[in-house]
Design an enzyme around this catalytic site. Structure first.
Site, mmCIF file in Angstrom:
data_model
loop_
_atom_site.group_PDB
_atom_site.id
_atom_site.type_symbol
_atom_site.label_atom_id
_atom_site.label_comp_id
_atom_site.label_asym_id
_atom_site.label_seq_id
_atom_site.Cartn_x
_atom_site.Cartn_y
_atom_site.Cartn_z
ATOM 1 N N CYS A 109 0.846 -1.205 0.000
ATOM 2 C CA CYS A 109 0.000 0.000 0.000
ATOM 3 C C CYS A 109 0.880 1.254 0.000
ATOM 4 C CB CYS A 109 -0.912 -0.034 1.223
ATOM 5 S SG CYS A 109 -1.834 1.470 1.504
ATOM 6 N N CYS A 112 0.125 3.690 2.841
ATOM 7 C CA CYS A 112 0.632 3.177 4.118
ATOM 8 C C CYS A 112 2.126 3.450 4.258
ATOM 9 C CB CYS A 112 0.394 1.680 4.221
ATOM 10 S SG CYS A 112 -1.315 1.167 4.081
#
Length: 189
Positions: A109, A112
């Protein structure tokens, strides 16, 4: 105006020589130029060196900016790898009556990955009041992910007294997520 140079006598030889004679160097670590300091010397003008009696007075000041080393700039978040470790962390935090922040993230991600250093800086800001952890959802058992009730990444949860109190789902810009997390932390401290 601040000037930083490895060797100031190369950049301003006339100033260096004059102030060295007057011994206005401040113990070798920082240099503070007095206000309205003029100097005499030779100046390059119109293709030749000319003697200039007095140059225009200017305010010179060079300072050293030292970082505050008493506070950390970032604190690396600790990983949580299984349900037993989460139970131990929550039990220890409950005994100290201290909240715990958990960043549920994935290695694939992008948001993230971008958000993690921002949260580590936030961890340095609140390092005495709250502990920061992260869970990589691809590297842990799915029972841990189900326990956190995670459906989107990144999800930042604040746990207190053994239960999840509030969460921020960070699908938007990192600086907005960081501000929302800061506000969430300040509610429970």
């Amino acid at each position: 105006m601040s000037v930083l140079a490895a060797n100031s006598q190369v950049m301003f030889p006339e100033i260096y020589q004059r102030y060295q004679r007057q011994q206005l160097w401040n113990s070798g670590s920082c240099l503070f130029w007095p206000k309205n300091s003029g100097f005499s010397g030779t100046v390059w003008s119109d293709g030749k060196w000319k003697k200039k009696q007095k140059m225009k007075r200017r305010t010179w000041r060079v300072e050293a900016a030292w970082p505050d080393l008493s506070k950390p700039r970032a604190i690396e978040m600790e990983p949580i790898n299984d349900c037993d470790q989460l139970d131990q962390i929550l039990a220890a935090a409950q005994q100290l009556s201290q909240p715990v922040l958990i960043d549920w993230m994935a290695a694939w991600c992008r948001k993230c990955i971008y958000l993690k250093p921002k949260l580590e800086k936030l961890a340095a800001e609140f390092h005495t009041k709250i502990k920061f952890y992260y869970v990589d959802v691809n590297k842990v058992p799915q029972t841990l992910v189900k326990r956190g009730n995670i459906s989107k990444m990144p999800t930042i949860q604040l746990w207190k007294d053994g239960e999840m109190k509030e969460e921020v789902i960070g699908g938007h810009k990192a600086w907005l997520v960081t501000e929302e997390v800061r506000q969430m932390i300040q509610k429970f401290i």
